[in-house]
Design a protein around this motif. Structure first.
Motif, PDB file in Angstrom:
ATOM      1  N   ASP A 261       0.818  -1.218   0.000  1.00 25.47           N
ATOM      2  CA  ASP A 261       0.000   0.000   0.000  1.00 25.47           C
ATOM      3  C   ASP A 261       0.846   1.261   0.000  1.00 25.47           C
ATOM      4  O   ASP A 261       0.444   2.293  -0.533  1.00 25.47           O
ATOM      5  N   GLN A 262       2.036   1.187   0.606  1.00 21.47           N
ATOM      6  CA  GLN A 262       2.883   2.374   0.673  1.00 21.47           C
ATOM      7  C   GLN A 262       3.561   2.678  -0.659  1.00 21.47           C
ATOM      8  O   GLN A 262       3.764   3.840  -0.995  1.00 21.47           O
ATOM      9  N   ASN A 263       3.937   1.644  -1.406  1.00 25.41           N
ATOM     10  CA  ASN A 263       4.762   1.894  -2.594  1.00 25.41           C
ATOM     11  C   ASN A 263       4.049   1.634  -3.915  1.00 25.41           C
ATOM     12  O   ASN A 263       4.672   1.695  -4.982  1.00 25.41           O
ATOM     13  N   LYS A 264       2.749   1.334  -3.867  1.00 24.12           N
ATOM     14  CA  LYS A 264       2.045   0.908  -5.079  1.00 24.12           C
ATOM     15  C   LYS A 264       2.008   1.968  -6.173  1.00 24.12           C
ATOM     16  O   LYS A 264       1.830   1.637  -7.352  1.00 24.12           O
ATOM     17  N   ASP A 265       2.171   3.254  -5.815  1.00 19.63           N
ATOM     18  CA  ASP A 265       2.082   4.324  -6.812  1.00 19.63           C
ATOM     19  C   ASP A 265       3.449   4.769  -7.336  1.00 19.63           C
ATOM     20  O   ASP A 265       3.513   5.670  -8.182  1.00 19.63           O
ATOM     21  N   LEU A 266       4.522   4.155  -6.840  1.00 19.15           N
ATOM     22  CA  LEU A 266       5.846   4.609  -7.259  1.00 19.15           C
ATOM     23  C   LEU A 266       6.086   4.422  -8.752  1.00 19.15           C
ATOM     24  O   LEU A 266       6.862   5.163  -9.360  1.00 19.15           O
ATOM     25  N   ASP A 267       5.425   3.420  -9.359  1.00 17.72           N
ATOM     26  CA  ASP A 267       5.645   3.210 -10.786  1.00 17.72           C
ATOM     27  C   ASP A 267       4.957   4.262 -11.648  1.00 17.72           C
ATOM     28  O   ASP A 267       5.070   4.244 -12.874  1.00 17.72           O
ATOM     29  N   LYS A 268       4.270   5.213 -11.011  1.00 13.80           N
ATOM     30  CA  LYS A 268       3.725   6.342 -11.769  1.00 13.80           C
ATOM     31  C   LYS A 268       4.811   7.340 -12.135  1.00 13.80           C
ATOM     32  O   LYS A 268       4.586   8.225 -12.969  1.00 13.80           O
ATOM     33  N   CYS A 269       5.965   7.220 -11.471  1.00 10.58           N
ATOM     34  CA  CYS A 269       7.117   8.042 -11.841  1.00 10.58           C
ATOM     35  C   CYS A 269       7.942   7.304 -12.884  1.00 10.58           C
ATOM     36  O   CYS A 269       8.208   6.106 -12.743  1.00 10.58           O
ATOM     37  N   SER A 270       8.362   8.010 -13.904  1.00  8.80           N
ATOM     38  CA  SER A 270       9.264   7.423 -14.895  1.00  8.80           C
ATOM     39  C   SER A 270      10.696   7.740 -14.496  1.00  8.80           C
ATOM     40  O   SER A 270      10.971   8.758 -13.853  1.00  8.80           O
ATOM     41  N   ASP A 271      11.607   6.864 -14.831  1.00  7.25           N
ATOM     42  CA  ASP A 271      12.998   7.020 -14.442  1.00  7.25           C
ATOM     43  C   ASP A 271      13.617   8.244 -15.097  1.00  7.25           C
ATOM     44  O   ASP A 271      13.679   8.343 -16.321  1.00  7.25           O
TER      45      ASP A 271
ATOM     46  N   LEU B 151       8.636  17.381 -12.946  1.00 10.43           N
ATOM     47  CA  LEU B 151       8.100  16.774 -11.745  1.00 10.43           C
ATOM     48  C   LEU B 151       6.877  15.920 -12.072  1.00 10.43           C
ATOM     49  O   LEU B 151       6.061  16.269 -12.922  1.00 10.43           O
ATOM     50  N   GLU B 152       6.765  14.800 -11.374  1.00 10.36           N
ATOM     51  CA  GLU B 152       5.629  13.909 -11.503  1.00 10.36           C
ATOM     52  C   GLU B 152       5.034  13.699 -10.105  1.00 10.36           C
ATOM     53  O   GLU B 152       5.552  14.212  -9.118  1.00 10.36           O
ATOM     54  N   SER B 153       3.966  12.913 -10.011  1.00 12.38           N
ATOM     55  CA  SER B 153       3.355  12.620  -8.713  1.00 12.38           C
ATOM     56  C   SER B 153       3.220  11.112  -8.579  1.00 12.38           C
ATOM     57  O   SER B 153       2.543  10.471  -9.381  1.00 12.38           O
ATOM     58  N   CYS B 154       3.888  10.542  -7.548  1.00 10.21           N
ATOM     59  CA  CYS B 154       4.005   9.084  -7.443  1.00 10.21           C
ATOM     60  C   CYS B 154       3.603   8.574  -6.077  1.00 10.21           C
ATOM     61  O   CYS B 154       4.155   7.576  -5.594  1.00 10.21           O
ATOM     62  N   GLY B 155       2.669   9.236  -5.416  1.00 10.92           N
ATOM     63  CA  GLY B 155       2.182   8.764  -4.138  1.00 10.92           C
ATOM     64  C   GLY B 155       3.033   9.226  -2.964  1.00 10.92           C
ATOM     65  O   GLY B 155       4.136   9.746  -3.121  1.00 10.92           O
ATOM     66  N   THR B 156       2.516   9.007  -1.777  1.00 12.70           N
ATOM     67  CA  THR B 156       3.233   9.379  -0.554  1.00 12.70           C
ATOM     68  C   THR B 156       4.495   8.542  -0.402  1.00 12.70           C
ATOM     69  O   THR B 156       4.489   7.336  -0.673  1.00 12.70           O
ATOM     70  N   ALA B 157       5.564   9.176   0.040  1.00 12.67           N
ATOM     71  CA  ALA B 157       6.837   8.478   0.198  1.00 12.67           C
ATOM     72  C   ALA B 157       6.699   7.344   1.210  1.00 12.67           C
ATOM     73  O   ALA B 157       6.198   7.560   2.320  1.00 12.67           O
TER      74      ALA B 157
END
Length: 563
Positions: A251-261, A266-272
């Protein structure tokens, strides 16, 4: 699902033929033989029951044991100790029949027409499953992380069961072999009492050994003859994709793949995700990301002997110096590649050498690494003042973009804040295609070996080949190979390196010398102390060359790194 099952089965099979199973092999062998002899050639199901119990117990303990003990408020090693106690009881029952009768007395109400040679088999398997600790690898890591975090789904259950079955197949073969010997060999049939006593003593010996961690010593003494096979399985792209290696999604990291390398904006990839599982903090009592809301946070994953990290650290320390007073909080997450990088004293010395004064977390179990689904050294995660991940950069380079985004986030957090000038450090990141990749020398991490010999753990002799490929190394003389480093066993042991770079370094430890030849010139390097990175040569531009180094006994060589 089918792919996960196949990966679990293969991962288990590789583990099942590795040195990890050696401590339990005698018990498995006698578990079939002790009752098989007593049954007088009767085809019993005991070996199958033992292995079935092991599969069930190992699967349940791995997936739900930690969660159950936490709910009950019990120590995390209760199940292991329970397994050890059961082994002692079963072993004592085999040695002393009267004691076995006492153990069975509470169950005498169950009607039996004749003695059952299979009894106790499943219970023995349950005990073994609770104490069986197979070799770690990405498959087991994925299972363990899922179990410890309570994120157990159908995929994880399939992966766990197939892994357990794969690991159990070789053990079943040994159990059946024990039964076969008991049935066929006259000495076993005539000495049924002696066989039972031997089986009991072996089980008690295993239990005592587990108390004092003796199986770990055995596994370290025996060369890992499956290291190359494990490396091929573990590092395959299919395994990486199927297991989402670098960290299971939560649940904490599920949105990290919304950021591209390395995105330019700036992008938005969920709460750290949380910084978790830290063994120790350096330069700080600790950092809670929620407590530093209002600041811009740069999270830097690094390891001190990694050449890529060493090239990136001047930029990170420069940003810390320039923007700390402007609201930037840099947090270093030291996630070790090597065992020696887990030593706090080594990391402390490295932070001093690199001029790091910001907080550094020792992520020795890669808990935070996993929580961020990270896969690279270095890796930068940029978090805004509201706690949202806005930028991810894997690997070195592209520092101007990262600094531009740092400045942008600082301005967003406080538009009235006056920022200092940009650091403008030169980006010395080499073009990957132009230089040799980092070259690991340990047997399980080995990269770029161009010799004809089998490169596995143990003492081996090598000879330089007549022709050597570009960007490779070969060995000559007698060497001892371990999973993480190599060391000479005699004088005049040599390494020949074909490289492309403008800087060549070696990670070395121990005490001795490294004498090397390059372009007709000879130099000698003195090595003394814990693992560190030593510079062999540097040139003004990237060049191709061949370097031959003679390593003295007493020196351990871990890797070549290039700049």
């Amino acid at each position: 699902m089918l792919t996960l099952g196949l990966i679990g089965l293969i991962g288990g099979l590789v583990t099942g033929i590795s040195p990890c199973i050696l401590p339990v092999l005698p018990v498995i062998f006698f578990s079939g033989g002790a009752q098989g002899a007593r049954a007088d050639r009767k085809r019993t199901a005991r070996p199958y029951l033992v292995i079935a119990g092991l599969v069930v117990s190992f699967s349940l303990v791995t997936l739900f044991g930690s969660l159950l003990l936490s709910v009950l408020g019990l120590p995390q090693d209760v199940l292991r100790w329970a397994g050890i106690v059961v082994l002692v009881l079963i072993g004592a029952g085999l040695v002393v029949p009267r004691f076995e009768q006492l153990l069975e007395k509470p169950f005498t109400w169950i009607p039996q027409r004749s003695p059952d040679p299979n009894k106790g088999g499943f219970a023995l398997g349950l005990a073994l499953g609770a104490v069986y600790v197979p070799c770690a690898g990405p498959v087991l890591a994925a299972i363990t992380v899922a179990g410890s975090t309570g994120k157990v789904g159908a995929d994880t259950v399939v992966l766990t069961l197939t892994f357990a079955v794969g690991a159990a197949i070789p053990l079943l073969i040994f159990a059946l072999a024990g039964r076969r010997v008991a049935e066929r060999v006259q000495a076993f049939r005539r000495r049924q009492r002696a066989v039972r006593i031997t089986a009991g003593v072996v089980m008690i010996a295993l239990a005592v050994g587990l108390v004092f961690n003796l199986p770990q010593l055995l596994q370290r003494v025996v060369p890992d003859y499956t290291s190359d096979l494990q490396a091929r399985v573990n590092n395959s792209e299919q395994v990486r994709k199927a297991l989402n290696l670098g960290g299971l999604v939560n649940d904490q990291n599920k949105d990290l793949d919304k950021c591209s390398d390395g995105a330019a904006e700036l992008e938005s990839c969920g709460t750290a995700p949380d910084i978790t599982g830290v063994a120790q903090w350096l330069n700080s009592p600790g950092v809670d990301l929620k407590a530093v809301r209002g600041k811009v946070v740069l999270i830097d994953f690094w390891a001190y002997s990694c050449i890529n990290c060493q090239r990136s650290l001047p930029h990170v320390t420069a940003w810390d110096s320039a923007y700390r007073d402007a609201g930037l909080q840099v947090v270093g997450i030291h996630s070790p590649e090597y065992a020696f990088e887990k030593e706090p004293a080594n990391v402390q010395a490295a932070t001093k050498n690199f001029g790091i004064t910001y907080p550094v977390a020792l992520d020795n179990d890669l808990a935070t690494w996993t929580n961020y689904r990270n896969r690279y050294w270095p890796a930068h995660y940029l978090v805004d003042a509201q706690g949202t991940v806005r930028h991810i950069k894997f690997g070195e380079g592209d520092y101007r973009t990262t600094e531009k985004l740092i400045r942008q986030l600082l301005t967003e957090a406080d538009p009235a804040r006056k920022l200092p000038p940009a650091t403008e450090l030169a980006d010395d990141t080499p073009v990957v295609a132009d230089i040799t990749r980092e070259t690991f020398l340990g047997s399980t991490k080995r990269v770029n070996f161009a010799g004809t010999e089998t490169y596995t753990t143990g003492e081996k002799s090598f000879r330089f080949p007549q022709n050597q490929a570009r960007d490779s190394f070969t060995l000559d003389g007698a060497w001892t190979l371990t999973s993480q480093h190599i060391s000479p066993t005699t004088e005049n042991a040599r390494i020949r390196l074909d490289y492309r770079a403008k800087q060549v370094r070696m990670v070395l430890s121990g005490k001795g010398t490294v004498a090397y030849e390059h372009n007709g010139q000879s130099k000698t390097l003195q090595v003394d102390g814990t693992p560190n990175s030593y510079q062999l040569l540097t040139t003004e531009r990237i060049e191709a060359g061949v370097l031959t180094a003679t390593v003295s006994p007493g020196v351990q060589a871990y890797s070549f790194t290039f700049g």
